[in-house]
Design an enzyme around this catalytic site. Structure first.
Site, short mmCIF file in Angstrom:
data_model
loop_
_atom_site.label_atom_id
_atom_site.label_comp_id
_atom_site.label_asym_id
_atom_site.label_seq_id
_atom_site.Cartn_x
_atom_site.Cartn_y
_atom_site.Cartn_z
N ASP A 18 0.86 -1.19 0.00
CA ASP A 18 0.00 0.00 0.00
C ASP A 18 0.89 1.24 0.00
O ASP A 18 1.74 1.42 0.88
CB ASP A 18 -0.90 -0.02 1.24
CG ASP A 18 -1.97 1.05 1.19
OD1 ASP A 18 -2.18 1.63 0.11
OD2 ASP A 18 -2.60 1.30 2.24
N MET A 19 0.71 2.11 -0.99
CA MET A 19 1.51 3.33 -1.07
C MET A 19 1.12 4.30 0.06
O MET A 19 -0.04 4.36 0.46
CB MET A 19 1.30 4.02 -2.42
CG MET A 19 1.54 3.12 -3.63
SD MET A 19 3.16 2.35 -3.63
CE MET A 19 4.21 3.78 -3.78
N TYR A 23 -1.14 10.25 -3.37
CA TYR A 23 -1.38 11.46 -4.16
C TYR A 23 -0.42 12.58 -3.74
O TYR A 23 0.09 13.34 -4.57
CB TYR A 23 -2.83 11.92 -4.02
CG TYR A 23 -3.83 10.97 -4.63
CD1 TYR A 23 -4.29 11.18 -5.92
CD2 TYR A 23 -4.32 9.88 -3.94
CE1 TYR A 23 -5.22 10.32 -6.50
CE2 TYR A 23 -5.23 9.01 -4.49
CZ TYR A 23 -5.69 9.23 -5.77
OH TYR A 23 -6.59 8.37 -6.34
N ARG A 60 -0.85 15.56 9.17
CA ARG A 60 -1.62 14.77 10.14
C ARG A 60 -1.15 15.08 11.56
O ARG A 60 -1.93 14.99 12.52
CB ARG A 60 -1.48 13.28 9.84
CG ARG A 60 -2.08 12.87 8.52
CD ARG A 60 -1.95 11.38 8.27
NE ARG A 60 -2.27 11.03 6.89
CZ ARG A 60 -2.34 9.78 6.44
NH1 ARG A 60 -2.10 8.77 7.24
NH2 ARG A 60 -2.64 9.56 5.17
N GLU A 121 -2.55 0.43 -4.53
CA GLU A 121 -2.36 -0.80 -3.76
C GLU A 121 -2.28 -2.01 -4.67
O GLU A 121 -2.94 -2.08 -5.71
CB GLU A 121 -3.45 -0.97 -2.71
CG GLU A 121 -4.86 -1.07 -3.26
CD GLU A 121 -5.89 -1.31 -2.17
OE1 GLU A 121 -5.53 -1.89 -1.12
OE2 GLU A 121 -7.04 -0.92 -2.36
#
Length: 649
Positions: A18-19, A23, A60, A121
């Site tokens: 999973d990257m 984006y 985040r 993914e």
């Protein structure tokens, strides 16, 4: 509802890659100044600063979440960089991100079976590569473990952070481990190597989960983000699932998960262990019940599909709140733009990958005025896909009108559309060198035969029929693909005009409007078989060989339609010499006016084929080969000619 699949006999090594906030990474590669800075990628609309679709880990840290709008993100993190998604045709253009994802897939696919699950993914089946490593070059010392692999998170190992790397190295090269764990250890080393390659060649980081099946690998791939990987040994499966909330498991986030909570009081996957397989089958059916029973034990037989390209192409647009579409004209305007993008994508897929999509599907979300809480959904509609922007636009609008009529149930009320999408699916590969069967049928217009050449550039123009066909029922089953029917106007050839002066049947054949033109364009103009679709037409010898046939002892028979008697066939069975036939035009085997004639040699008849024919036909052919001394009276319609009636004019 989910269905249980058989578990493989041999242990597997499956990875889910999973990257990390993909984006954002793509935008940071385009603009390196964004690296290390709080960044978010936002949708194209300007309402409240646009919707966030990806948030960097730096942002985040300030409390920015994907559920926020751009304006709210700026209040939470004043220094955030908001990058807008590229726009085309009034909607987001994701081609930049798709291409970047393809770079990653090309690297990951080098080590095993690869299934591209989305833009960012991928599933990998590394079983063969791991088996090869175990047999030929297993890790034999902690010091020799690849650095990135030593950073793996192994579920079930002691949580002491200071000893983590030491414990991981020891687990990866333990000699007393069972074969399943040895495979997982090799799989962890392979995935670590692939992740380093991805970083070096694309500048993207990714996280991964390594387990014995897809379900567990997917479950843990995001457990330690970013740029880390997690391994699930068999001994740690039950501990992992025991406290996992039901809604966190794939396929249990919707109605089925809610039913487990409401009807059975199940809150975690571990709670399912208290129910027998029979009880779950009784509650949810045999297939789903068995799937739930296996899921509670970490068992999954789902295989990794060897697929590097997407299974479908889709383009969509949402119209929230006051932006809802309320008129057919506005719907058509947006559908035209969506279909234009879809047409470009499937045409590009055809040119680059030689793949053809078969089915066009329209999805929509809608509401009726004064019935915003209505449970009735706008029905999805499908039809055979016709290549060409105009055709796709036309068919999509027909599908929408059909769905709207069904949605409104003939009620004269207002409506609104909050979401539109068109999808091209049922995509299959064109075999290399494939050509149409028409290519092998010689005729006056054989050059018009449809072919799919080896050249991708020319394949785009010839692979898909240019048809005006539109399905009458837009709600056609997705599994049905109707070959387009071609109709065109054509003029009779010179030879046809000459035949028109000689016989009435030729006149019918050379009408200005060509009916069933495909058959007439590819079939030869044969003497004596005008106006019939009988098989006799295909048994006829060409004009150039007819004279030679009449020099031999061939059999000549005339076909006069279902109502003809068998006398001509009886007479033909006597093998009339060609010289006698030429001298006497009244011979019963001579070609009567307006009849259809065909010829063949007796030695061409295969007895094995004759035995497979109906009894009355066998007797007739035997009569040709060994003529009876006494005339045989046949019933009307019992001759071979009755099975091949003339075509309707």
């Amino acid at each position: 509802m989910p269905v249980a699949r058989p578990e493989p006999q041999e242990p597997r090594v499956i990875a889910h890659v999973d990257m990390d906030c993909f984006y954002v990474q793509v935008e940071q590669r385009r603009n390196p100044a964004l690296r290390g800075q709080p960044t978010a990628v936002v949708q194209y609309n300007g309402w409240k600063g646009g919707g966030l679709i990806a948030v960097s880990y730096e942002a985040r840290g300030f409390g920015v979440k994907r559920s926020m709008r751009g304006d709210e993100a700026k209040r939470v993190c004043p220094g955030i960089n908001l990058v807008q998604v590229p726009v085309a045709r009034g909607k987001a253009d994701l081609n930049l991100y798709r291409s970047a994802g393809a770079e990653v897939v090309a690297i990951l696919a080098s080590k095993g079976k690869c299934e591209r699950a989305s833009i960012d993914e991928v599933y990998l089946d590394l079983t063969d590569a791991a088996n090869e490593m175990v047999l030929q070059a297993p890790p034999d010392s902690p010091e020799g473990i690849f650095m990135e692999a030593a950073k793996s998170n192994i579920l079930g190992l002691p949580a002491d952070a200071s000893e983590k790397e030491k414990n991981v190295r020891a687990w990866l090269c333990q000699s007393e481990a069972d074969y399943q764990d040895k495979l997982l250890a090799c799989g962890a080393i392979i995935v670590a190597q692939l992740r380093v390659r991805v970083l070096e060649e694309t500048q993207f980081t990714c996280s991964a989960g390594i387990a014995h099946n897809k379900m567990l690998a997917k479950l843990v791939s995001g457990m330690h983000k970013p740029a880390q990987q997690t391994v699930v040994p068999s001994s740690s499966v039950q501990d992992l699932l025991a406290s996992l909330p039901v809604k966190k498991m794939k396929q249990l986030g919707g109605k089925l998960g809610s039913s487990l909570q409401d009807d059975l009081g199940v809150e975690t996957i571990g709670d399912l262990l208290s129910f027998t397989e029979e009880k779950l089958q009784e509650q949810y059916g045999v297939n789903t019940g068995t799937w739930l029973w296996k899921t509670a034990r970490g068992i999954s037989g789902e295989e990794v599909e060897d697929r590097l390209l997407p299974k479908s192409h889709g383009c969509g647009k949402t119209f929230p709140g006051p932006r809802a579409l309320k008129y057919s004209a506005s719907v058509k305007g947006w559908l035209d733009q969506l279909c234009e993008e879809l047409s470009e994508r499937i045409q590009s897929d055809l040119n680059q990958n030689k793949r053809i999509a078969q089915t066009l599907t329209l999805h929509a979300r809608a509401f009726k005025k004064n019935e915003h809480d209505s449970m009735k959904k706008f029905p999805s509609k499908s039809c055979p896909l016709r290549y060409g922007t105009g055709k796709i636009q036309e068919d999509a609008m027909r599908l929408f009108e059909s769905g709207l009529h069904e949605f409104l149930e003939s009620q004269n009320t207002g409506w609104g559309i909050t979401s539109l999408s068109v999808t091209a699916s049922k995509i299959f590969d064109i075999p290399s060198g494939t050509s149409s069967i028409l290519r092998y049928i010689k005729g006056p217009s054989s050059a018009a035969a449809l072919t799919i050449p080896d050249s991708p550039s020319s394949a785009a123009a010839l692979a898909i029929p240019d048809s005006s066909f539109v399905p009458e029922d837009p709600s056609l089953d997705n599994d049905v693909f109707v070959e387009p029917i071609h109709e065109e106007e054509c003029q009779p050839s010179t030879s046809e005009k000459e035949d028109d002066n000689n016989t009435h049947s030729a006149s019918a054949f050379s009408a200005k409007k060509c009916r069933a033109n495909e058959e007439k364009r590819i079939s030869k103009k044969l003497p004596g078989v005008q106006g019939t679709s009988s098989i006799l037409k295909f048994l006829s010898r060409g004009q150039s060989t007819l004279h030679e046939k009449r020099k031999s002892d061939g059999l000549i028979c005339s076909h006069q339609g279902p109502g003809s008697s068998s006398e001509a066939y009886k007479a033909g069975a006597h093998n009339v010499p060609a010289e006698a036939e030429d001298r006497n035009n009244t011979n019963s085997c001579a070609e009567p006016s307006g009849s259809n004639t065909w010829t063949f040699n007796l030695q061409d008849i295969d007895p094995a084929v004759v035995e497979e024919l109906p009894p009355e036909i066998q007797r007739e052919i035997q009569g040709w080969v060994r003529p009876s001394k006494h005339p045989i009276t046949k019933r009307r319609g019992s001759t071979i000619s009755s099975y091949f009636p003339p075509a309707r004019s």
